[in-house]
Design an enzyme around this catalytic site. Structure first.
Site, PDB file in Angstrom:
ATOM      1  N   THR A   1       0.866  -1.184   0.000  1.00 39.97           N
ATOM      2  CA  THR A   1       0.000   0.000   0.000  1.00 39.97           C
ATOM      3  C   THR A   1       0.899   1.228   0.000  1.00 39.97           C
ATOM      4  O   THR A   1       1.878   1.292   0.744  1.00 39.97           O
ATOM      5  CB  THR A   1      -0.949   0.011   1.213  1.00 39.97           C
ATOM      6  OG1 THR A   1      -1.853  -1.079   1.077  1.00 39.97           O
ATOM      7  CG2 THR A   1      -1.759   1.293   1.268  1.00 39.97           C
TER       8      THR A   1
ATOM      9  N   PHE B   1       1.171   5.115   0.769  1.00 38.57           N
ATOM     10  CA  PHE B   1       0.557   6.183   1.547  1.00 38.57           C
ATOM     11  C   PHE B   1       1.203   7.506   1.155  1.00 38.57           C
ATOM     12  O   PHE B   1       2.386   7.530   0.802  1.00 38.57           O
ATOM     13  CB  PHE B   1       0.836   5.984   3.045  1.00 38.57           C
ATOM     14  CG  PHE B   1       0.178   4.773   3.645  1.00 38.57           C
ATOM     15  CD1 PHE B   1      -1.024   4.886   4.320  1.00 38.57           C
ATOM     16  CD2 PHE B   1       0.773   3.523   3.542  1.00 38.57           C
ATOM     17  CE1 PHE B   1      -1.627   3.771   4.896  1.00 38.57           C
ATOM     18  CE2 PHE B   1       0.177   2.414   4.110  1.00 38.57           C
ATOM     19  CZ  PHE B   1      -1.027   2.529   4.787  1.00 38.57           C
TER      20      PHE B   1
END
Ligand code: PEP
Ligand code: MN
Length: 650
Positions: A535, A537
């Site tokens: 992921t 960010f």
């Protein structure tokens, strides 16, 4: 007027346009340029440009007969944003100014400032020189009033707005005032406009009691021509035959002005309606109609007010109205402006670098989710455990915390390598213009099966997780077909739920760190189907607070004209400046079906000795993009979301 013809106009359409203009006693000059062909039409007789605009083959009509020049949209295509000591008015924001009609005492203005700041006002209003209809009414506290207004503003971090009624008062006001207000009664006091414009400070120009929009823009022209660049127009109701309200609030002025001028437009519902119960509905209507902000009268004790008590909101009413605006604003593609972080909160430093800020004080980074969330891990690892992770209920709250100073930074997920973009945050980045990206981090997502201590895999009957967690572990889960799958709002929430239920048959799919937090044990780690699960960010901060010294990445937002080749031309600029475009995302623009906002991620060039040079490449490309937006509108709404560094975490 200038009539811009469509690129591939047919000869017979062209002839028809010419005939139409000549029939209306206009002399027509054809000018063939490289990019476009235009007709210049001149004559003594006026003609409604709309009649020309609807003719086949006409791209747009630019009237050149406007009496106001610097205030006009032709003069400046992009919306102006007025910056008052860090508080911005214009753009995609809703900025709310509030306070009493008049400054009455130190206590009254201090209390007013406290209450309006608490509810989300970004500037404080209060009249010290009051232009009253009756000479026997309270005329204001004068110089003393301006001074205590400023003290109250400073105490709560609010720039101050106050009315000037005479140029004679400038020496008494200039050290205290952030925004001069020209009242309705003085809109056409041209000598006053010239003197106030020459101060070079922001001005709120209220519409005159019976002024037409053109007269109002001519008054703005006086201010601009005298020296200030920062004029905010304020619709405050006009005089009509209707007596049910103090004035008639002309909300249609907002869309009308929007096409005529680049200046920000705010609305004063208080003086328009004259009674407090009608203020909130008209405030909401103004936001819905596209206002950039409001100026509202609020008094800690309206019943004791020395002026305009009947139209002043109780602080509780103002608080409720602000909550309603918070809900409404995103519906119309706007975000509510928040007070900037007072510099004391940031250790008194204005500009810091992303790299050195952690040394100056323990920093706080907000994230959405509970203890054990992946965003929390991203914070811990990005800041080497030097930051306090502040949990928030949702992504918008993370942004609000950054804007109002509860957190210096925010950590927002932007994409997952398996599930794709987090659209909500793409939209948030466009909506909130006062935040920027100051860093980015990629975190590997590794899931574990967590259960109560003492439980074995054979005890498990149901498994809890976020839908993404369940989906990313489907190979593992397919080995246990009897297990029930139950979705939760977050992976850490699933761990918390299993812990609190104290039921050996339940398990959670979440990060391993949750085992320690919730006193669980990990039955198996690395259960995600594809271990290449990451992921990304982004780290956000309030715009202008930080400078990244060695950026290797940039993100820019823009829209393009709806015509063939426009996107191609915009993207060509990145190539021209040697920039490596690594991702292009698009999101629909609210209210404009089939138009999109583009997000371009750029790797700044490798091998350039200094990253300053890299940033220069980026800025050169953007400058050219901005020029394209001025010249013929191929590119619009260019905004650099950030020049920053990316960190990869294994
Ligand atoms: C005011 O803002 O207090 C005021 C007097 O407004 P207007 O000039 O719009 O009447
Ligand atoms: Mn008033």
């Amino acid at each position: 007027m200038v009539i811009v013809l469509e690129k591939n106009i047919r000869d017979d359409d062209k002839q028809r346009i010419r005939n139409f203009l000549e029939k209306n006693s206009l002399r027509v000059n054809e000018i063939t340029g490289e990019e476009e062909t235009i007709f210049g039409a001149v004559g003594k007789v006026g003609i409604d440009p709309r009649e020309v605009e609807i003719l086949p083959g006409v791209q747009r009509v630019i009237p050149i007969s406007k009496p106001y020049k610097m205030a006009s949209r032709e003069f400046k295509r992009e919306d102006s944003v007025v910056n008052v000591r860090g508080v911005k008015v214009g753009g995609r924001r809703v900025s709310v100014i509030a306070g009493p009609c008049a400054v009455e005492s130190a206590e009254q203005i201090m209390e007013s400032a406290a209450r309006v700041a608490e509810s989300g006002a970004v500037m404080l209003r209060g009249g010290a020189y009051k232009p009253r209809t009756s000479p026997y009414a309270f005329q204001g506290m004068g110089e003393e009033g301006v001074r205590i207004l400023r003290e109250a503003g400073d105490a709560y971090g609010l720039p101050v707005v106050t009315e000037i009624v005479s140029a004679e008062h400038i020496p008494a006001m200039r050290d205290y005032v952030d925004v001069y207000q020209i009242g309705a009664r003085n809109m056409q006091n041209f000598e006053l406009l010239k003197k106030v414009g020459a101060l070079g400070k922001p001005v709120i120009l209220k519409r005159g009691l019976s002024a037409t929009i053109e007269e109002w823009l001519m008054a703005a022209e006086y201010l601009l021509a005298s020296g200030t660049e920062d004029v905010i127009l304020c619709e405050r109701g006009i005089r009509t035959y209707e007596r049910a309200t103090r004035n008639t609030l002309d909300l249609s002025a907002i869309p009308v002005l929007r096409s005529l001028t680049h200046l920000p437009i705010i609305v004063d519902p208080s003086h328009a309606v004259g009674v407090r119960d009608k203020v909130s509905p008209m405030s909401l209507a103004a936001i819905a109609a596209g206002a950039d902000g409001l100026i509202v009268e609020v008094h800690p004790c309206p019943d004791c007010a020395l002026s305009d008590g009947a139209q002043s909101l109780y602080p509780e009413q103002f608080e409720k109205m602000m909550r309603d605006i918070e809900v409404l604003a995103p519906v119309v593609g706007r975000s509510v402006s928040r007070r900037p972080v007072p510099s004391s909160v940031l250790g008194g430093q204005k500009k810091k670098t992303a790299e050195t800020s952690s040394a100056s004080r323990p920093l706080t980074c907000a994230y959405s989710g509970g203890r054990g969330a992946y965003a929390e891990q991203a914070i811990q690892r990005y800041y080497d455990d030097e930051a306090t992770a502040l949990p928030m209920a949702n992504f918008r709250e993370v942004i609000h915390a950054v804007l109002d100073g509860r957190a210096e930074y925010g950590m927002l997920p932007i994409e997952n390598s398996l599930a794709g973009s987090v659209y909500e945050n793409y939209d948030n980045l466009a909506l909130y213009e006062d935040i920027e990206i100051v860093g980015a981090v990629t975190l590997r997502i590794e899931h574990s099966l967590l259960a109560l201590k003492g439980a074995t895999i054979d005890d498990i009957q149901s498994v809890y997780s976020h839908p993404q967690g369940l989906a990313q572990c489907d190979d593992f889960l397919s080995k246990y077909p009897a297990w029930k799958h139950i979705e939760t709002a977050s992976t850490s929430g699933a761990a918390e739920l299993v812990a609190s239920a104290q039921d050996k048959t339940r398990a959670a799919i979440a990060s391993e760190v949750n085992a320690a937090i919730y006193r669980l044990q990990s039955l198996k780690t690395g259960i995600e189907t594809n271990p290449r699960n990451y992921t990304r960010f982004v780290v956000i901060a309030r715009s202008g607070e930080l400078v990244c010294e060695n950026p290797n990445h940039s993100t820019v937002i823009f829209t393009v004209a709806n015509r063939p080749g426009a996107l191609h031309e915009a993207l060509g600029l990145f190539m021209k400046h040697g920039l490596n475009l690594t991702k292009l995302e698009s999101r629909p623009i609210q209210g404009e079906p089939w138009r999109y906002r583009f997000y371009a991620n750029v790797n700044l060039p490798e091998g350039v000795a200094s990253s300053v040079v890299a940033a220069e490449h980026m800025k050169a490309a953007l400058a050219e993009m901005q020029k394209m937006s001025q010249d013929d509108g191929i590119v619009q709404g260019v905004r650099i979301l950030g020049l920053y560094n990316t960190k990869e975490l294994a």
